[in-house]
Scaffold this active site. Structure first.
Site, PDB file in Angstrom:
ATOM      1  N   ARG A   1       0.840  -1.161  -0.011  1.00 24.46           N
ATOM      2  CA  ARG A   1       0.063  -0.223   0.182  1.00 24.46           C
ATOM      3  C   ARG A   1       0.932   1.178  -0.183  1.00 24.46           C
ATOM      4  O   ARG A   1       1.568   1.443   0.796  1.00 24.46           O
ATOM      5  CB  ARG A   1      -0.936   0.020   1.239  1.00 24.46           C
ATOM      6  CG  ARG A   1      -1.887  -1.060   1.279  1.00 24.46           C
ATOM      7  CD  ARG A   1      -2.373  -1.216   2.838  1.00 24.46           C
ATOM      8  NE  ARG A   1      -1.067  -1.449   3.673  1.00 24.46           N
ATOM      9  CZ  ARG A   1      -1.458  -1.641   5.032  1.00 24.46           C
ATOM     10  NH1 ARG A   1      -2.381  -1.359   5.640  1.00 24.46           N
ATOM     11  NH2 ARG A   1      -0.318  -1.854   5.832  1.00 24.46           N
TER      12      ARG A   1
ATOM     13  N   LEU B   1     -13.623  -0.017   5.463  1.00 31.37           N
ATOM     14  CA  LEU B   1     -15.045   0.485   5.667  1.00 31.37           C
ATOM     15  C   LEU B   1     -15.413   1.919   5.909  1.00 31.37           C
ATOM     16  O   LEU B   1     -16.291   2.190   6.602  1.00 31.37           O
ATOM     17  CB  LEU B   1     -15.800  -0.432   6.717  1.00 31.37           C
ATOM     18  CG  LEU B   1     -16.289  -1.868   6.308  1.00 31.37           C
ATOM     19  CD1 LEU B   1     -16.932  -2.702   7.613  1.00 31.37           C
ATOM     20  CD2 LEU B   1     -17.202  -1.960   5.151  1.00 31.37           C
TER      21      LEU B   1
ATOM     22  N   CYS C   1      -4.289   2.078  -8.209  1.00 28.43           N
ATOM     23  CA  CYS C   1      -4.834   0.686  -8.044  1.00 28.43           C
ATOM     24  C   CYS C   1      -6.350   0.343  -8.520  1.00 28.43           C
ATOM     25  O   CYS C   1      -6.735  -0.067  -9.304  1.00 28.43           O
ATOM     26  CB  CYS C   1      -4.257  -0.026  -6.913  1.00 28.43           C
ATOM     27  SG  CYS C   1      -2.251  -0.021  -6.983  1.00 28.43           S
TER      28      CYS C   1
ATOM     29  N   LYS D   1      -8.364   1.536 -11.697  1.00 34.40           N
ATOM     30  CA  LYS D   1      -7.733   0.812 -12.835  1.00 34.40           C
ATOM     31  C   LYS D   1      -8.148  -0.479 -12.883  1.00 34.40           C
ATOM     32  O   LYS D   1      -8.507  -1.116 -13.842  1.00 34.40           O
ATOM     33  CB  LYS D   1      -6.697   1.484 -13.376  1.00 34.40           C
ATOM     34  CG  LYS D   1      -5.300   0.839 -12.580  1.00 34.40           C
ATOM     35  CD  LYS D   1      -4.039   1.129 -13.360  1.00 34.40           C
ATOM     36  CE  LYS D   1      -2.864   0.425 -12.490  1.00 34.40           C
ATOM     37  NZ  LYS D   1      -2.862  -1.036 -12.717  1.00 34.40           N
TER      38      LYS D   1
ATOM     39  N   LYS E   1      -4.607   9.542  -0.901  1.00 35.83           N
ATOM     40  CA  LYS E   1      -4.670   8.990   0.531  1.00 35.83           C
ATOM     41  C   LYS E   1      -3.449   9.787   1.173  1.00 35.83           C
ATOM     42  O   LYS E   1      -2.397  10.301   0.855  1.00 35.83           O
ATOM     43  CB  LYS E   1      -4.598   7.672   0.472  1.00 35.83           C
ATOM     44  CG  LYS E   1      -3.248   7.032   0.051  1.00 35.83           C
ATOM     45  CD  LYS E   1      -3.545   5.342   0.132  1.00 35.83           C
ATOM     46  CE  LYS E   1      -2.357   4.525   0.947  1.00 35.83           C
ATOM     47  NZ  LYS E   1      -2.680   3.273   0.846  1.00 35.83           N
TER      48      LYS E   1
END
Ligand SMILES: NC(=O)c1ccc[n+]([C@@H]2O[C@H](COP(=O)([O-])OP(=O)(O)OC[C@H]3O[C@@H](n4cnc5c(N)ncnc54)[C@H](O)[C@@H]3O)[C@@H](O)[C@H]2O)c1
Length: 449
Positions: free
Chosen positions: A155, A269, A279, A282, A339
């Protein structure tokens, strides 16, 4: 082992740096000569926590080197990791032209047999095409090219930690020899035998990641299936948030209680502006496309994608309701990266938010701890501030687009005194509605009252 990494982006650099830290000798190459020059000059072209430290150490120990000569890099490694980009085409299908280009280069430049590993995210059945291309372009056919799939699950933001402490390492292979090679490459990581920059050598105890050996087709599918499932979870939470708004429930209470159930889990969530980055958007498109191409309609994914696209509309409904007219208003945008803890703005919701604000005639003032310079290349016409308090000065509204810790900890009492009007529309549910209301803010978020 001597390893080659082709493509020095987020995945390539983290892979190269961490495998060098695990004791291998790594040769990196990229089609972007400027990027290679930067790396040679000791500059890391992306922001990723701990990456510069691991790379500098590997350079000092002569475990990693960079070259823009792809042939040289290809000849140097016994195993080649392909880490090039696989962006979406207009149709949503993955554009595999960089993979194809690299396959031809490997086939023509190699002088010895190689194990060629797909680390880029590719649709199932790419391995078959890769094998075909390697065979078709190799000279004389005396060289053997084995293909493997080793999808990357890191990530951005915690990529180095994820690479060193994976939940699982998936290797899709055609035979035992390739599996053994990949197991050998990852042995230091599986046995935790490396210097960990994240925990300064004192990694928390617990089970190390598992090496899962599968077929190539399965490995390719695992990556798309995993990412799409996480994207589904986010869209699910977002629909629950919309429901909460209509019926007066609190999405945080609902998703927390759902997530306590270990079968569901609390992660992914979070309601808000939805997912972005290189990621999920796409990969979900590519997975929908691949499924349709083999006669399977993945309607569930289409719905998740649609929900995600509508998040910006939902956000603007809130902006219009609270602010009324946008034209001529000074708007602070807090967060540009898709992010927190990355400078990556690819498919970032903030970019859509800015586009809409500009279309409606707002004066945009943006701030982000890492992503300003990248965003400037797309939106040179807006004003950027390193300091979030400067960004909100005189603003009619502050729109929160990224969940950076620095925004979480913002002193809203101070910020409120600087703003023209105490209005916050929070696309990441960072603050407690009651507290913001006590500070005199007109505060809007997703799925809460
Ligand atoms: N970024 C992530 O978090 C992440 C995580 C897991 C998997 N992936 C997948 O890994 C792949 C790479 O992603 P990324 O984020 O590192 O992309 P990126 O755009 O940051 O890096 C790709 C690099 O490949 C180089 N490149 C392109 N064509 C090339 C060629 N023909 N020869 C040599 N170099 C070439 C580019 O110049 C660039 O530096 C993608 O398939 C992506 O889906 C990304």
């Amino acid at each position: 082992m001597r390893l080659t990494v082709i493509g020095c982006g987020y995945v390539g650099l983290v892979t190269g740096a961490c495998l060098a830290a695990a004791g291998h000798e790594v040769f990196c190459t990229d089609i972007d000569e400027k990027r290679i020059a930067q790396l040679k000059a000791g500059k890391v072209p992306i922001y990723e926590e701990h990456l510069d430290e691991v790379l500098n150490r590997a350079v000092a120990e002569k475990k990693i080197s960079y070259t823009s000569d792809a042939g040289e890099a290809i000849r140097a490694g016994e195993v080649i990791f392909i880490c090039v980009g696989t962006p979406p085409k207009e149709s949503g299908e993955a554009d595999l032209s960089a993979i194809d280009h690299v396959a031809r280069q490997i086939a023509t430049e190699a002088r010895t047999s190689k194990l060629v590993v797909e680390k880029s995210t590719v649709p199932a059945l790419t391995g078959v095409q890769l094998q075909r291309a390697l065979a078709a372009y190799s000279r004389g056919g005396e060289l053997k090219f084995a293909v493997a799939s080793n999808p990357e699950f890191l990530r951005e933001g915690t990529a180095v930690e994820d690479f060193f402490h994976p939940d699982r390492i998936v290797v899709g292979v055609e035979g035992a020899e390739s599996a053994a090679k990949l197991r050998e490459i990852y042995r230091p990581i599986l046995e935790r035998n490396f210097h960990c920059p994240v925990h300064s050598g004192k990694c928390p105890s617990g089970t190390a990641g598992e090496l899962l050996v599968t077929t190539i087709n399965s490995a390719e599918l695992i990556k798309h299936a995993s990412n799409s499932f996480l994207a589904l979870k986010i869209s699910y939470a977002n629909v629950i948030a919309d429901l909460c708004e209509r019926i007066g429930a609190d999405v945080e209470e609902v998703t927390h209680a759902m997530g306590v159930d270990p079968r569901i889990g609390t992660q992914f969530l979070k309601a808000g502006l939805g997912f972005g980055g290189f990621c999920f958007p796409k990969d979900i498109q590519a997975f929908i496309h691949l499924s349709a191409s083999v006669g399977v309609e993945f309607d569930m994914l289409k719905a998740a994608e649609r929900v995600n696209k509508q998040r910006i509309d939902r956000f603007f409904d809130k902006v219009h309701k609270a602010l009324w007219v946008i034209k001529g208003k000074r708007i602070a945008v807090l967060g540009l990266a898709f992010k927190a803890n990355t400078d990556d703005i690819r498919f970032a919701p903030a970019l859509d938010v800015i586009r809409r604000l500009l279309e409606e005639g707002a004066e945009v003032h943006a701030t982000d701890p890492q992503a300003i310079s990248r965003t400037k290349t797309i939106y040179p016409q807006i004003t950027y501030h390193e300091d979030p308090y400067e960004a909100v000065k005189g603003a009619d509204a502050a729109l929160v687009c990224t969940e950076w810790q620095v925004f979480r900890k913002l002193d809203w009492e101070r910020a409120g005194k600087l703003m023209a009007r105490r209005l916050v529309i929070d696309g990441r549910n960072l603050y407690t509605p009651k507290k913001m209301q006590e500070l005199g803010f007109d505060y809007h978020s997703f799925g809460r009252h």
